[in-house]
Scaffold this motif. Structure first.
Motif, PDB file in Angstrom:
ATOM      1  N   GLY A  31       0.775  -1.227   0.000  1.00 13.86           N
ATOM      2  CA  GLY A  31       0.000   0.000   0.000  1.00 13.86           C
ATOM      3  C   GLY A  31       0.809   1.281   0.000  1.00 13.86           C
ATOM      4  N   GLU A  32       2.071   1.231  -0.423  1.00  9.35           N
ATOM      5  CA  GLU A  32       2.886   2.448  -0.472  1.00  9.35           C
ATOM      6  C   GLU A  32       3.285   2.769  -1.905  1.00  9.35           C
ATOM      7  OE1 GLU A  32       6.766   2.459   1.294  1.00  9.35           O
ATOM      8  OE2 GLU A  32       7.399   0.600   0.317  1.00  9.35           O
ATOM      9  N   ILE A  33       3.732   4.005  -2.096  1.00  8.67           N
ATOM     10  CA  ILE A  33       4.378   4.406  -3.339  1.00  8.67           C
ATOM     11  C   ILE A  33       5.862   4.495  -3.032  1.00  8.67           C
ATOM     12  CG2 ILE A  33       4.552   6.158  -5.138  1.00  8.67           C
ATOM     13  CD1 ILE A  33       1.709   7.025  -4.413  1.00  8.67           C
ATOM     14  N   HIS A  34       6.623   3.596  -3.615  1.00 11.84           N
ATOM     15  CA  HIS A  34       8.053   3.483  -3.304  1.00 11.84           C
ATOM     16  C   HIS A  34       8.862   3.951  -4.513  1.00 11.84           C
ATOM     17  CE1 HIS A  34      11.162   1.406  -0.687  1.00 11.84           C
ATOM     18  NE2 HIS A  34      11.859   1.812  -1.742  1.00 11.84           N
ATOM     19  N   ALA A  35       9.566   5.062  -4.367  1.00 16.42           N
ATOM     20  CA  ALA A  35      10.383   5.600  -5.455  1.00 16.42           C
ATOM     21  C   ALA A  35      11.731   4.893  -5.501  1.00 16.42           C
ATOM     22  CB  ALA A  35      10.585   7.100  -5.274  1.00 16.42           C
ATOM     23  N   ARG A 205      11.575  16.112  -8.023  1.00 20.61           N
ATOM     24  CA  ARG A 205      10.384  16.849  -7.593  1.00 20.61           C
ATOM     25  C   ARG A 205       9.195  15.901  -7.483  1.00 20.61           C
ATOM     26  NH1 ARG A 205       8.274  21.407 -11.586  1.00 20.61           N
ATOM     27  NH2 ARG A 205       7.957  19.526 -12.826  1.00 20.61           N
ATOM     28  N   GLU A 206       9.093  14.953  -8.407  1.00 14.23           N
ATOM     29  CA  GLU A 206       8.002  13.987  -8.370  1.00 14.23           C
ATOM     30  C   GLU A 206       8.183  12.996  -7.221  1.00 14.23           C
ATOM     31  OE1 GLU A 206       7.071  14.056 -13.157  1.00 14.23           O
ATOM     32  OE2 GLU A 206       7.801  12.211 -12.230  1.00 14.23           O
ATOM     33  N   VAL A 207       9.422  12.635  -6.949  1.00 14.36           N
ATOM     34  CA  VAL A 207       9.701  11.758  -5.807  1.00 14.36           C
ATOM     35  C   VAL A 207       9.148  12.388  -4.539  1.00 14.36           C
ATOM     36  CG1 VAL A 207      11.519  10.780  -4.348  1.00 14.36           C
ATOM     37  CG2 VAL A 207      11.746  10.704  -6.839  1.00 14.36           C
ATOM     38  N   MET A 208       9.447  13.678  -4.358  1.00 13.43           N
ATOM     39  CA  MET A 208       9.001  14.373  -3.151  1.00 13.43           C
ATOM     40  C   MET A 208       7.481  14.517  -3.107  1.00 13.43           C
ATOM     41  SD  MET A 208      11.844  14.718  -1.688  1.00 13.43           S
ATOM     42  CE  MET A 208      11.147  15.529  -0.257  1.00 13.43           C
ATOM     43  N   GLU A 209       6.877  14.684  -4.268  1.00 13.04           N
ATOM     44  CA  GLU A 209       5.442  14.948  -4.320  1.00 13.04           C
ATOM     45  C   GLU A 209       4.600  13.706  -4.070  1.00 13.04           C
ATOM     46  OE1 GLU A 209       2.074  16.513  -7.528  1.00 13.04           O
ATOM     47  OE2 GLU A 209       4.205  16.923  -7.892  1.00 13.04           O
ATOM     48  N   ILE A 210       5.034  12.549  -4.582  1.00 15.68           N
ATOM     49  CA  ILE A 210       4.105  11.425  -4.607  1.00 15.68           C
ATOM     50  C   ILE A 210       4.538  10.215  -3.789  1.00 15.68           C
ATOM     51  CG2 ILE A 210       5.049  10.272  -6.656  1.00 15.68           C
ATOM     52  CD1 ILE A 210       2.074   9.879  -7.521  1.00 15.68           C
ATOM     53  N   SER A 211       5.812  10.060  -3.472  1.00 13.08           N
ATOM     54  CA  SER A 211       6.249   8.809  -2.843  1.00 13.08           C
ATOM     55  C   SER A 211       6.171   8.854  -1.323  1.00 13.08           C
ATOM     56  CB  SER A 211       7.680   8.466  -3.283  1.00 13.08           C
ATOM     57  OG  SER A 211       8.612   9.378  -2.742  1.00 13.08           O
ATOM     58  N   ASN A 212       6.076   7.663  -0.724  1.00 10.06           N
ATOM     59  CA  ASN A 212       6.138   7.507   0.732  1.00 10.06           C
ATOM     60  C   ASN A 212       7.562   7.229   1.192  1.00 10.06           C
ATOM     61  OD1 ASN A 212       3.316   5.793  -0.104  1.00 10.06           O
ATOM     62  ND2 ASN A 212       3.118   7.547   1.262  1.00 10.06           N
ATOM     63  N   ARG A 213       8.259   6.378   0.423  1.00 13.80           N
ATOM     64  CA  ARG A 213       9.660   6.092   0.731  1.00 13.80           C
ATOM     65  C   ARG A 213      10.452   6.087  -0.567  1.00 13.80           C
ATOM     66  NH1 ARG A 213      11.158   1.096   3.619  1.00 13.80           N
ATOM     67  NH2 ARG A 213       9.667   0.061   2.243  1.00 13.80           N
ATOM     68  N   VAL A 214      11.761   6.242  -0.431  1.00 16.15           N
ATOM     69  CA  VAL A 214      12.626   6.280  -1.607  1.00 16.15           C
ATOM     70  C   VAL A 214      13.885   5.456  -1.337  1.00 16.15           C
ATOM     71  CG1 VAL A 214      13.583   8.508  -0.819  1.00 16.15           C
ATOM     72  CG2 VAL A 214      13.938   7.775  -3.179  1.00 16.15           C
ATOM     73  N   ILE A 223      22.222   2.241  -1.615  1.00 14.64           N
ATOM     74  CA  ILE A 223      22.874   3.205  -0.730  1.00 14.64           C
ATOM     75  C   ILE A 223      22.059   3.379   0.545  1.00 14.64           C
ATOM     76  CG2 ILE A 223      23.659   5.592  -0.481  1.00 14.64           C
ATOM     77  CD1 ILE A 223      25.328   3.864  -2.407  1.00 14.64           C
ATOM     78  N   THR A 224      20.742   3.609   0.368  1.00  9.18           N
ATOM     79  CA  THR A 224      19.877   3.785   1.537  1.00  9.18           C
ATOM     80  C   THR A 224      18.429   3.767   1.112  1.00  9.18           C
ATOM     81  OG1 THR A 224      19.458   5.164   3.495  1.00  9.18           O
ATOM     82  CG2 THR A 224      19.769   6.311   1.414  1.00  9.18           C
ATOM     83  N   THR A 225      17.544   3.536   2.083  1.00  3.90           N
ATOM     84  CA  THR A 225      16.103   3.726   1.905  1.00  3.90           C
ATOM     85  C   THR A 225      15.641   4.692   2.980  1.00  3.90           C
ATOM     86  OG1 THR A 225      15.745   1.517   0.967  1.00  3.90           O
ATOM     87  CG2 THR A 225      13.834   2.623   1.938  1.00  3.90           C
ATOM     88  N   MET A 226      14.875   5.721   2.567  1.00  6.84           N
ATOM     89  CA  MET A 226      14.468   6.779   3.490  1.00  6.84           C
ATOM     90  C   MET A 226      12.980   7.058   3.367  1.00  6.84           C
ATOM     91  SD  MET A 226      17.503   9.514   2.587  1.00  6.84           S
ATOM     92  CE  MET A 226      17.128   9.418   0.829  1.00  6.84           C
ATOM     93  N   LEU A 227      12.402   7.551   4.451  1.00  3.62           N
ATOM     94  CA  LEU A 227      11.070   8.134   4.358  1.00  3.62           C
ATOM     95  C   LEU A 227      11.181   9.431   3.569  1.00  3.62           C
ATOM     96  CD1 LEU A 227       9.780   7.663   8.020  1.00  3.62           C
ATOM     97  CD2 LEU A 227       8.869   6.528   5.979  1.00  3.62           C
ATOM     98  N   THR A 228      10.334   9.600   2.584  1.00  5.32           N
ATOM     99  CA  THR A 228      10.419  10.791   1.734  1.00  5.32           C
ATOM    100  C   THR A 228      10.263  12.071   2.542  1.00  5.32           C
ATOM    101  OG1 THR A 228       9.474   9.471  -0.063  1.00  5.32           O
ATOM    102  CG2 THR A 228       9.543  11.860  -0.372  1.00  5.32           C
TER     103      THR A 228
END
Length: 515
Positions: A31-35, A205-214, A223-228
Motif C-alpha cells: 500500500g505504499e508508493i516506493h520511489a 520533484r516527483e519523488v518528493m510529491e508522490i512517494s512515501n519512501r525512496v 545506498i539507503t532507503t528513506m522516508l520521503t
C-alpha cells in the motif's frame, strides 16, 4: 504497513562480465508508493527486469508476500499479481483501446469458449476506467489518442490482468503538467484501494510529491532507503551522484545575432502520408536557444527530420545561413556544421553494432586527424574516444565496448559527445536528456548553454517542460502541426500556461506568433 516485497542481496553479472547489480536490497511495503532512483547504470532497470521475470539474477533471493519466488518469465510475475508499465509504451497503434487492454486475455463465452464476449470486455474495462478515473474511450483507436491517454491504457492493461503491485518506469517522461497531475491522482486512488506502486523516475520533484519512501541505488548497490518526508531533493541527488547538484540552469541573458536557421511555411507529411506540419515558420538566431514545447506527436519529430534531411518536405523553405536545405541529404547537411541529437538514440542516434569509439567518429572519420593515408588511424581514434568518454562520463570498460551493450543513459552521452564536440553552428537537440540521470543532465545543460554563448543557434525539442523553460530564450509551442505561440521566456511564464497552449486550449493570433 506489512512487507509485501523483499529483494535480498541481488547480484546480476552478464556473460560479458558487466556487473549490473552488486548486492541490491529492496523492501517494499504493502500500500505504499516506493520511489526507486539512481544514476544511469546504477542498476534500477536490471533490478526491475529481475523482479518482473525478464532477467534471472545471478544470486540473491526474492520474497513476495513472505514466499520465495523464482520467475521463469513475465507470465509468472503477472500470475503473482505484478504488472509493469514500461517507459516506451507496449501498445498496438492500429487496435482499439479495448483490444489493446485485453490482448492475449480476451474474455470468451459460448460452447467451447469460441466466441469473444464483447459485453463482458467493455463492462470490465469501463468499471476500471470509472473506479480509477482513468479517462479514455475504450472504442478509440490507440493511434488517435493522446500520449497521456496511452499512459492510462497501459495502467488499465495491468489492472485488467489483476496486478496489485505495479511498476511504473519513468511514467511522466512524455506528459504535460496537467496530464502528470491527472496521473498522480489516479496513482493515489490506486494506493487508497490497497495497490502498491514502485515508481522509477529521474525527477526528484516527483519523488518528493508522490512517494512515501525512496530507495537510492548507486553503482549497482543500495545506498539507503528513506522516508520521503525526512529527506529533500538535495540530499537524494547527493546520495545518487556523490556531490552537490545544481538544479537550476545557470546562464546569462542571450545576445541573439544574425539568423542562422529560417523556416518558412513548412509543410510535411507523417509516415502514413497524413499532414504533420501545416505551415510552420520560425527563425533561430546565433546566440539563442529556441525551445519547442508540445505534447509528443504534434509535429516535433517531423520538423526536426525535415530540417536535418531525414524527411522530405512537401512545401515551404528551410534556409541555413542563407542556403536552402530542402533537397540536400542528411550527410550534406551534417557536413555544413549542423549537429543533431535525435530523439531516438537507438535507431537514428547510434550504431548499436559498432564500438563506442566508432560511434564517436561516425560522421567525421574522414577528418585528417583520424586517418593515416587511405586507412583509419585507430590509435588516434582510441585516444579521442578516451578523452570524450572521460569528459562526458561514459561509463564502460573501454572504448571498444559495443554501443548496444551500454545503458540508455550512457548511449545518450555518446551521442551528445559526438554532436557537441564538433562545435556546430546549428545544434538541434531533440530530447537531449531523456533517460539521463541528474548529474549528466546538469552537464548536458551546461554544454548546450556553452554552445549558445559561443555563438551557435540551438533548437531544443524536449518533452520536459522544466528543461525547455530552463534552457530556452524563446519558446515555440506546437499543436496539431502548427506553431500556436512563440513566447519570450521570463520569470512570469509558467508550465501551466504552456500546458494550455500544448493542449490546444489557448492560441496566439497567427500574426503575433510569427513575430
Amino acid at each position: 504497513m506489512a512487507i509485501l516485497l523483499e529483494m535480498k542481496d541481488i547480484h546480476k553479472t552478464y556473460p560479458n562480465g558487466t556487473k549490473a547489480n552488486r548486492g541490491v536490497d529492496l523492501t517494499v511495503h504493502e500500500g505504499e508508493i516506493h520511489a526507486l532512483v539512481g544514476e544511469n547504470g546504477a542498476g534500477k532497470s536490471t533490478l526491475m527486469k529481475i523482479l518482473f521475470g525478464l532477467e534471472a539474477p545471478t544470486s540473491g533471493s526474492i520474497l513476495y508476500k513472505g514466499q520465495p519466488l523464482r520467475f521463469q518469465g513475465p507470465k509468472d510475475a503477472i500470475k503473482q499479481g505484478m504488472g509493469m508499465v514500461h517507459q516506451h509504451f507496449m501498445l498496438v497503434p492500429s487496435l482499439t483501446v479495448s483490444e489493446n487492454i485485453v490482448l492475449g486475455e480476451e474474455p470468451v463465452k459460448g460452447l467451447f469458449s469460441l466466441v469473444r464476449d464483447r459485453t463482458k470486455e467493455f463492462s470490465e474495462i469501463e468499471k476500471l476506467i470509472e473506479t480509477f478515473k482513468l479517462k479514455v474511450d475504450p472504442r478509440a483507436t490507440v493511434e488517435t489518442i493522446s500520449v497521456g491517454q496511452k499512459q492510462r491504457v497501459e495502467i488499465i492493461k495491468v489492472l485488467y490482468r489483476g496486478a496489485r503491485l505495479i511498476i511504473l518506469d519513468e511514467p511522466t517522461a512524455v506528459l504535460t503538467p496537467q496530464e502528470t497531475d491527472e496521473l498522480f491522482e489516479s496513482i493515489q486512488m490506486l494506493v487508497r484501494q490497497g495497490y502498491t506502486i514502485i515508481f522509477i523516475t529521474h525527477k526528484l520533484r516527483e519523488v518528493m510529491e508522490i512517494s512515501n519512501r525512496v530507495t537510492v541505488l548507486k553503482a549497482g548497490k543500495t545506498i539507503t532507503t528513506m522516508l520521503t518526508k525526512d529527506t529533500n531533493p538535495e540530499e537524494i541527488s547527493r546520495l545518487m551522484v556523490g556531490r552537490e547538484v545544481l538544479f537550476r540552469v545557470d546562464k546569462q541573458p542571450s545576445e541573439p545575432k544574425d539568423i542562422v536557421l529560417s523556416v518558412k511555411n513548412l509543410c510535411a507529411s507523417d509516415d502514413k502520408g497524413a499532414p504533420a506540419l501545416r505551415g510552420i515558420s520560425l527563425d533561430i538566431r546565433a546566440g539563442e536557444v529556441v525551445g519547442i514545447a508540445g505534447v509528443e506527436g504534434n509535429g516535433q519529430t517531423e520538423l526536426v527530420e525535415a530540417i536535418t534531411g531525414l524527411r522530405k518536405a512537401t512545401s515551404g523553405e528551410i534556409r541555413y545561413l542563407g542556403d536552402e536545405l530542402i533537397g540536400k541529404s542528411a550527410a550534406q547537411i551534417r557536413a555544413m556544421k549542423v549537429g543533431h541529437v535525435p530523439e531516438d538514440r537507438q535507431t537514428t542516434g547510434a550504431s548499436l553494432t559498432s564500438t563506442i569509439a566508432e560511434n564517436l567518429i561516425l560522421d567525421h572519420y574522414r577528418n585528417p586527424e583520424f586517418r593515416r593515408g587511405p586507412f583509419l588511424n585507430k590509435k588516434k581514434i582510441k585516444q579521442f574516444a578516451k578523452i570524450m568518454m572521460d569528459i562526458y562520463d561514459v561509463r564502460a570498460q573501454n572504448e571498444d565496448v559495443m554501443a548496444g551493450a551500454l545503458s540508455g543513459g550512457n548511449l545518450q552521452k555518446v551521442v551528445i559527445a559526438r554532436e557537441i564536440s564538433k562545435n556546430p553552428k546549428l545544434l538541434i537537440a531533440s530530447q537531449p536528456t531523456r533517460g539521463v540521470d541528474i548529474g549528466a543532465i546538469e552537464f548536458i545543460h551546461r554544454e548546450i548553454i556553452k554552445r549558445r554563448d559561443g555563438g551557435a543557434a540551438v533548437l531544443l525539442v524536449s518533452a520536459e517542460l522544466s528543461e525547455v523553460m530552463g534552457l530556452s530564450d524563446r519558446i515555440a509551442v506546437v499543436y496539431n502541426g502548427k506553431i500556436v505561440a512563440v513566447l519570450d521566456n521570463h520569470d512570469g511564464l509558467t508550465e501551466e500556461e504552456l500546458g494550455y497552449y500544448m493542449l490546444g486550449i489557448k492560441s496566439q493570433e497567427r500574426k503575433e506568433a510569427l513575430q
